[in-house]
Design a protein around this motif. Sequence first.
Motif, PDB file in Angstrom:
ATOM      1  N   ALA A 128      49.037  58.658  58.220  1.00 27.34           N
ATOM      2  CA  ALA A 128      49.783  57.759  57.352  1.00 27.34           C
ATOM      3  C   ALA A 128      49.016  57.461  56.069  1.00 27.34           C
ATOM      4  CB  ALA A 128      50.076  56.448  58.082  1.00 27.34           C
ATOM      5  N   LEU A 129      49.758  56.981  55.072  1.00 30.05           N
ATOM      6  CA  LEU A 129      49.158  56.399  53.873  1.00 30.05           C
ATOM      7  C   LEU A 129      48.940  54.913  54.147  1.00 30.05           C
ATOM      8  CD1 LEU A 129      48.395  56.371  50.816  1.00 30.05           C
ATOM      9  CD2 LEU A 129      50.830  55.914  50.361  1.00 30.05           C
ATOM     10  N   ILE A 130      47.722  54.437  53.912  1.00 31.90           N
ATOM     11  CA  ILE A 130      47.401  53.032  54.134  1.00 31.90           C
ATOM     12  C   ILE A 130      47.501  52.277  52.807  1.00 31.90           C
ATOM     13  CG2 ILE A 130      45.733  51.398  55.079  1.00 31.90           C
ATOM     14  CD1 ILE A 130      46.747  53.585  57.027  1.00 31.90           C
ATOM     15  N   VAL A 131      48.412  51.324  52.723  1.00 27.97           N
ATOM     16  CA  VAL A 131      48.536  50.470  51.542  1.00 27.97           C
ATOM     17  C   VAL A 131      47.801  49.167  51.856  1.00 27.97           C
ATOM     18  CG1 VAL A 131      50.125  49.216  50.026  1.00 27.97           C
ATOM     19  CG2 VAL A 131      50.720  51.509  50.866  1.00 27.97           C
ATOM     20  N   TYR A 132      46.659  49.003  51.213  1.00 23.57           N
ATOM     21  CA  TYR A 132      45.759  47.889  51.498  1.00 23.57           C
ATOM     22  C   TYR A 132      45.959  46.820  50.424  1.00 23.57           C
ATOM     23  CZ  TYR A 132      41.189  45.556  52.161  1.00 23.57           C
ATOM     24  OH  TYR A 132      40.187  44.643  52.369  1.00 23.57           O
ATOM     25  N   VAL A 133      46.524  45.676  50.819  1.00 26.29           N
ATOM     26  CA  VAL A 133      46.866  44.609  49.882  1.00 26.29           C
ATOM     27  C   VAL A 133      45.753  43.570  49.856  1.00 26.29           C
ATOM     28  CG1 VAL A 133      48.602  42.894  49.213  1.00 26.29           C
ATOM     29  CG2 VAL A 133      49.302  44.981  50.418  1.00 26.29           C
ATOM     30  N   VAL A 134      45.255  43.279  48.645  1.00 29.86           N
ATOM     31  CA  VAL A 134      44.257  42.232  48.465  1.00 29.86           C
ATOM     32  C   VAL A 134      44.795  41.209  47.468  1.00 29.86           C
ATOM     33  CG1 VAL A 134      42.286  43.703  49.001  1.00 29.86           C
ATOM     34  CG2 VAL A 134      43.054  43.494  46.631  1.00 29.86           C
ATOM     35  N   ASP A 135      44.247  40.016  47.520  1.00 28.41           N
ATOM     36  CA  ASP A 135      44.593  38.927  46.609  1.00 28.41           C
ATOM     37  C   ASP A 135      43.572  38.956  45.471  1.00 28.41           C
ATOM     38  OD1 ASP A 135      44.862  36.501  45.291  1.00 28.41           O
ATOM     39  OD2 ASP A 135      44.987  35.294  47.114  1.00 28.41           O
ATOM     40  N   VAL A 136      44.015  39.237  44.240  1.00 25.65           N
ATOM     41  CA  VAL A 136      43.056  39.354  43.144  1.00 25.65           C
ATOM     42  C   VAL A 136      42.390  38.013  42.838  1.00 25.65           C
ATOM     43  CG1 VAL A 136      44.169  41.343  42.086  1.00 25.65           C
ATOM     44  CG2 VAL A 136      44.855  39.044  41.385  1.00 25.65           C
ATOM     45  N   PHE A 137      43.059  36.902  43.159  1.00 22.52           N
ATOM     46  CA  PHE A 137      42.453  35.595  42.921  1.00 22.52           C
ATOM     47  C   PHE A 137      41.393  35.279  43.979  1.00 22.52           C
ATOM     48  CE2 PHE A 137      42.281  30.942  43.340  1.00 22.52           C
ATOM     49  CZ  PHE A 137      41.921  30.619  42.043  1.00 22.52           C
ATOM     50  N   ASP A 138      41.591  35.806  45.183  1.00 18.36           N
ATOM     51  CA  ASP A 138      40.633  35.599  46.272  1.00 18.36           C
ATOM     52  C   ASP A 138      40.210  36.962  46.813  1.00 18.36           C
ATOM     53  OD1 ASP A 138      39.063  34.415  48.226  1.00 18.36           O
ATOM     54  OD2 ASP A 138      40.733  34.096  49.607  1.00 18.36           O
ATOM     55  N   PHE A 139      39.668  37.794  45.926  1.00 15.64           N
ATOM     56  CA  PHE A 139      39.386  39.179  46.296  1.00 15.64           C
ATOM     57  C   PHE A 139      38.435  39.267  47.474  1.00 15.64           C
ATOM     58  CE2 PHE A 139      36.933  43.085  46.095  1.00 15.64           C
ATOM     59  CZ  PHE A 139      37.930  44.032  46.021  1.00 15.64           C
ATOM     60  N   ASN A 140      37.302  38.577  47.378  1.00 13.82           N
ATOM     61  CA  ASN A 140      36.301  38.684  48.449  1.00 13.82           C
ATOM     62  C   ASN A 140      36.816  38.119  49.764  1.00 13.82           C
ATOM     63  OD1 ASN A 140      34.760  38.153  45.656  1.00 13.82           O
ATOM     64  ND2 ASN A 140      33.602  39.603  46.910  1.00 13.82           N
ATOM     65  N   GLY A 141      37.606  37.056  49.685  1.00 15.87           N
ATOM     66  CA  GLY A 141      38.163  36.466  50.898  1.00 15.87           C
ATOM     67  C   GLY A 141      39.266  37.294  51.517  1.00 15.87           C
ATOM     68  N   SER A 142      39.751  38.300  50.784  1.00 14.74           N
ATOM     69  CA  SER A 142      40.832  39.124  51.328  1.00 14.74           C
ATOM     70  C   SER A 142      40.364  40.522  51.730  1.00 14.74           C
ATOM     71  CB  SER A 142      41.988  39.227  50.322  1.00 14.74           C
ATOM     72  OG  SER A 142      41.572  39.708  49.069  1.00 14.74           O
ATOM     73  N   LEU A 143      39.051  40.731  51.740  1.00 12.61           N
ATOM     74  CA  LEU A 143      38.527  41.995  52.230  1.00 12.61           C
ATOM     75  C   LEU A 143      38.538  42.014  53.760  1.00 12.61           C
ATOM     76  CD1 LEU A 143      35.435  42.581  49.905  1.00 12.61           C
ATOM     77  CD2 LEU A 143      37.614  43.813  49.866  1.00 12.61           C
ATOM     78  N   ILE A 144      38.904  43.161  54.332  1.00 11.18           N
ATOM     79  CA  ILE A 144      38.861  43.347  55.782  1.00 11.18           C
ATOM     80  C   ILE A 144      37.531  44.006  56.127  1.00 11.18           C
ATOM     81  CG2 ILE A 144      39.891  44.482  57.789  1.00 11.18           C
ATOM     82  CD1 ILE A 144      42.547  44.470  56.332  1.00 11.18           C
TER      83      ILE A 144
END
Length: 375
Positions: A81-97
């Motif tokens: 599959a293609l993985i679409v990884y969504v992050v929050d640009v305002f909380d970039f570090n907090g949205s890393l997996i």
Amino acid sequence: MTEQEQQTEELRCIGCGSIIQTEDPNGLGYTPKSALEKGKETGELYCQRCFRLRHYNEIAPVSLTDDDFLRLLNQIRDANALIVYVVDVFDFNGSLIPGLHRFVGDNPVLLVGNKEDLLPRSLRRPKLTDWIRQQANIAGLRPIDTVLVSAKKNHQIDHLLDVIEKYRHNRDVYVVGVTNVGKSTLINQIIKQRTGVKELITTSRFPGTTLDKIEIPLDDGHVLVDTPGIIHQEQMAHVLSPKDLKIVAPQKEIKPKTYQLNDGQTLFLGGVARFDYLHGERAGMVAYFDNNLPIHRTKLNNADNFYAKHLGDLLTPPTSDEKNEFPPLERYEFHITEKSDIVFEGLGWITVPAKTTVAAWVPKGVGALVRRAMI
């Protein structure tokens, strides 16, 4: 298996994906029998949790464990599959997996920076895209492309769909992200673009809205899969009440505020965080937070007493009736050698100059870190 279990075995909530059941009011997927029959007739079958969330903005606790979420994500490793990884640009570090590479295997990753509408328009978007890509590289990711969108504003969704088709190559698409990055809002926009159906998936500012993976058919027989949000325990959303979260979570473009500080001064970010300027020349510190978050300046040598005296009234959130339940603030010290952001995860950041020493105070359990300046 009871008759009720047989009837509801294959029925799932179209909001969160949970299996519908009518016996345990406190369990996932619960819906009253009357609502079940009505939902089957209309084709709009929601569990009680999603119904209340949609119509009354009532937040119910999530009873799935972290292991449950990770077990669902593990399925991605075996997918093509293609993985679409969504992050929050305002909380970039907090949205890393953490350790995302373990879940994606050899599958390509398309990085999507959501909520770009929250950042100042003066920040050039190509520069922001490059910054996000570099930060992803630091985290060990090598995305095949990076796209900026605003799911809430329906901005660049058409472009994102074109990019997905470009890299999909007749495969399934898995959309992944931590809670609170706007992933379900993005999925809703994609569904709306493709089918005209509005708000099929439950959306909320609060962690844990999507409780099981939801599959959306694509034209060629493959599916776009909305996976549950991974709960990032260091997010500010986990220590604030829903009412307070509305104050600190930006809903429109933030307006940076510059503070000319001498060392020995403190900025209180409401009552939820604190910034100390310990050593350095007089300098401008630029704060990037929600426009409604009150910021108070005081002397460092009086900061502890100031916090103890004013938490819950002058320093809010939290409110006076919530302050006793609010976690104590923990201190992190940083020696800055180049222009950097001091990040209060889930709250915002302060940009500081080189050759300074500062401290960030955040609620126990919430993350604070230093990164290369975004702006």
